[in-house]
Write a protein that holds these residues in place. Structure first.
Motif, mmCIF file in Angstrom:
data_model
loop_
_atom_site.group_PDB
_atom_site.id
_atom_site.type_symbol
_atom_site.label_atom_id
_atom_site.label_comp_id
_atom_site.label_asym_id
_atom_site.label_seq_id
_atom_site.Cartn_x
_atom_site.Cartn_y
_atom_site.Cartn_z
ATOM 1 N N ASP A 47 1.094 -1.382 0.057
ATOM 2 C CA ASP A 47 0.010 -0.142 -0.170
ATOM 3 C C ASP A 47 0.993 1.093 -0.041
ATOM 4 O O ASP A 47 1.613 1.621 1.018
ATOM 5 N N PHE A 48 1.123 1.690 -1.361
ATOM 6 C CA PHE A 48 1.960 2.878 -1.342
ATOM 7 C C PHE A 48 1.700 4.229 -0.402
ATOM 8 O O PHE A 48 2.317 5.145 -0.330
ATOM 9 N N ASN A 50 0.340 3.946 2.281
ATOM 10 C CA ASN A 50 0.506 3.855 3.686
ATOM 11 C C ASN A 50 1.501 2.508 3.846
ATOM 12 O O ASN A 50 1.111 1.584 4.376
ATOM 13 N N LEU A 51 2.764 2.886 3.790
ATOM 14 C CA LEU A 51 3.657 1.792 3.526
ATOM 15 C C LEU A 51 4.045 1.379 5.052
ATOM 16 O O LEU A 51 4.056 2.285 6.000
ATOM 17 N N PRO A 52 4.396 0.037 5.179
ATOM 18 C CA PRO A 52 4.765 -0.486 6.620
ATOM 19 C C PRO A 52 6.043 0.260 6.981
ATOM 20 O O PRO A 52 6.827 0.236 6.140
ATOM 21 N N ASN A 53 6.113 0.623 8.126
ATOM 22 C CA ASN A 53 7.360 1.234 9.113
ATOM 23 C C ASN A 53 8.058 0.211 9.619
ATOM 24 O O ASN A 53 8.981 0.421 10.320
ATOM 25 N N ASN A 54 7.421 -0.954 9.921
ATOM 26 C CA ASN A 54 8.361 -1.845 10.833
ATOM 27 C C ASN A 54 7.678 -3.395 10.336
ATOM 28 O O ASN A 54 6.806 -3.688 9.462
ATOM 29 N N VAL A 55 8.496 -4.409 10.588
ATOM 30 C CA VAL A 55 8.098 -5.857 10.225
ATOM 31 C C VAL A 55 6.926 -6.377 10.723
ATOM 32 O O VAL A 55 6.215 -7.330 9.838
ATOM 33 N N GLU A 56 6.347 -6.103 11.661
ATOM 34 C CA GLU A 56 5.093 -6.458 12.063
ATOM 35 C C GLU A 56 3.951 -6.177 11.241
ATOM 36 O O GLU A 56 3.102 -6.619 10.890
ATOM 37 N N ASP A 57 4.074 -4.653 10.710
ATOM 38 C CA ASP A 57 3.071 -4.445 9.575
ATOM 39 C C ASP A 57 3.385 -5.009 8.388
ATOM 40 O O ASP A 57 2.258 -5.387 7.570
ATOM 41 N N VAL A 58 4.633 -5.334 7.826
ATOM 42 C CA VAL A 58 4.849 -5.833 6.662
ATOM 43 C C VAL A 58 4.207 -7.465 6.827
ATOM 44 O O VAL A 58 3.211 -7.941 5.948
ATOM 45 N N LYS A 60 1.412 -8.373 8.473
ATOM 46 C CA LYS A 60 0.029 -8.113 8.382
ATOM 47 C C LYS A 60 -0.379 -7.798 6.888
ATOM 48 O O LYS A 60 -1.358 -8.444 6.518
ATOM 49 N N ALA A 61 0.453 -7.256 6.125
ATOM 50 C CA ALA A 61 0.183 -6.888 4.781
ATOM 51 C C ALA A 61 0.263 -8.315 3.956
ATOM 52 O O ALA A 61 -0.602 -8.737 3.270
ATOM 53 N N TYR A 62 1.423 -8.961 4.509
ATOM 54 C CA TYR A 62 1.369 -10.181 3.702
ATOM 55 C C TYR A 62 0.390 -11.146 4.112
ATOM 56 O O TYR A 62 -0.181 -11.971 3.053
ATOM 57 N N GLN A 63 -0.156 -11.212 5.184
ATOM 58 C CA GLN A 63 -1.094 -12.163 5.586
ATOM 59 C C GLN A 63 -2.342 -11.877 4.726
ATOM 60 O O GLN A 63 -3.221 -12.680 4.474
ATOM 61 N N GLU A 112 13.300 -11.273 4.349
ATOM 62 C CA GLU A 112 13.412 -12.487 5.281
ATOM 63 C C GLU A 112 12.205 -13.133 5.668
ATOM 64 O O GLU A 112 11.906 -14.338 5.652
ATOM 65 N N LEU A 113 11.100 -12.405 5.905
ATOM 66 C CA LEU A 113 9.840 -12.823 6.160
ATOM 67 C C LEU A 113 9.200 -13.561 5.111
ATOM 68 O O LEU A 113 8.570 -14.382 5.431
ATOM 69 N N ALA A 114 9.069 -12.902 3.932
ATOM 70 C CA ALA A 114 8.656 -13.560 2.765
ATOM 71 C C ALA A 114 9.416 -15.201 2.646
ATOM 72 O O ALA A 114 8.563 -16.015 2.460
ATOM 73 N N ILE A 115 10.469 -15.252 2.874
ATOM 74 C CA ILE A 115 11.026 -16.317 2.949
ATOM 75 C C ILE A 115 10.615 -17.307 3.698
ATOM 76 O O ILE A 115 10.228 -18.755 3.593
#
Ligand SMILES: [Zn+2]
Length: 293
Positions: A47-48, A50-58, A60-63, A112-115
């Motif tokens: 979401d350009f 509202n880009l995630p600023n930390n890996v936890e938000d990443v 949530k977006a992946y989920q 790393e999280l994507a992996i």
């Protein structure tokens, strides 16, 4: 036989497709299915606004992308593979907003999280990663390449392919990325060049796997260069599902339609259309992403 009277009846895969809950979402996937599409590679769209600023938000977006894929499987009778990753454009924006160091770190954490999602069989590859597509100057491009070296090293260790978003400088871009792959020891084959040109000759692709964006002239260009291709290629729309830019990209029905046009073109040139289309829509996706589970 999946080719009957010049018509391809086998699977049809769009290798780079985005969906957005505020876009056409399930209707777009249903359009693809209605004209013969069977397989989507759903690529995470950050979401350009509202880009995630930390890996936890990443996470949530992946989920959410994983959840969208599951809903499409259930409601649209499609097979959906998922590719997750940060985005080189997001990295550039966040170098400005967060500073280079933090943006670099977040980018690599997102990879790393994507992996991890791949290891849990929730995704089959990392993407989009690579370079900003606009002219950012040599310094930023060098930084992007340095991060890409790390990203591809991680993908190599995890044995997952990467969908690359790149600048559009043709053969030069491909040559430079092939060199990066070799430097890392990442197979060029696993470097899937998203939004690639329809020139699929080896002299042009340098062995990257082209995921050709199948615009109007692409079928002729593919047919002209297929003699010099090695390793195969894929087809994609890069459908964005962006309600603000409805006509900006190819629509969801494009890959099925161009697949039939390619069959006609190959048959007209005396080529084995069935073998080529089986490679595009079945064999190469399985070689890259594994068999569909
Ligand atoms: Zn994309």
């Amino acid at each position: 036989m999946t080719l009957v009277d010049g018509q391809w009846n086998g699977p049809i895969l769009d290798n780079h497709f985005h969906l957005d809950r505020v876009g056409r979402y399930l209707d777009a996937a249903a359009d693809f299915q209605r004209v013969g599409g069977t397989d989507l590679v759903l690529v995470h769209k950050p979401d350009f606004d509202n880009l995630p600023n930390n890996v936890e938000d990443v996470r949530k977006a992946y989920q959410d992308t994983v959840a969208m894929a599951e809903q499409v499987r259930l409601e649209c009778d499609l097979r959906v593979r998922v590719v997750l990753g940060p985005h080189p454009a997001a990295w550039v924006h966040q170098c400005a907003s967060l500073g280079n160091e933090e943006s670099n770190e977040l980018h690599l954490q997102a990879v790393e999280l994507a992996i991890e999602f791949c290891e849990e069989n929730l995704a089959v590859g990392v993407g989009e990663v690579g370079r900003p597509h606009w002219d950012v100057g040599d310094e930023v491009l060098d930084q992007a390449d340095e991060i890409l070296i790390e990203v591809l090293s991680m993908c190599k260790r995890a044995n997952v392919p990467a969908q690359l978003h790149l600048d559009a400088n043709g053969e030069k871009t491909n040559r430079e990325i092939a060199n990066i792959c070799d430097h890392v020891g990442f197979p060029r084959f696993g470097a899937i060049h998203h939004h690639a040109d329809a020139d699929i000759s080896k002299n042009f692709t340098h062995g990257l796997t082209s995921s050709v964006v199948v615009g109007r002239d692409s079928i002729k260009d593919i047919s002209d260069t297929i003699w010099q291709n090695e390793g195969g290629f894929l087809m994609e729309t890069d459908y964005m599902d962006d309600p603000r830019r409805p006509g900006a990209v190819l629509g969801p029905k494009t890959v099925p339609r161009r697949t039939q046009a390619l069959a006609t073109s190959l048959i007209g040139r005396g080529l084995d259309a069935e073998a080529v289309l089986s490679a595009i829509h079945i064999d190469l996706p399985e070689a890259l992403y594994g068999e569909y589970e």
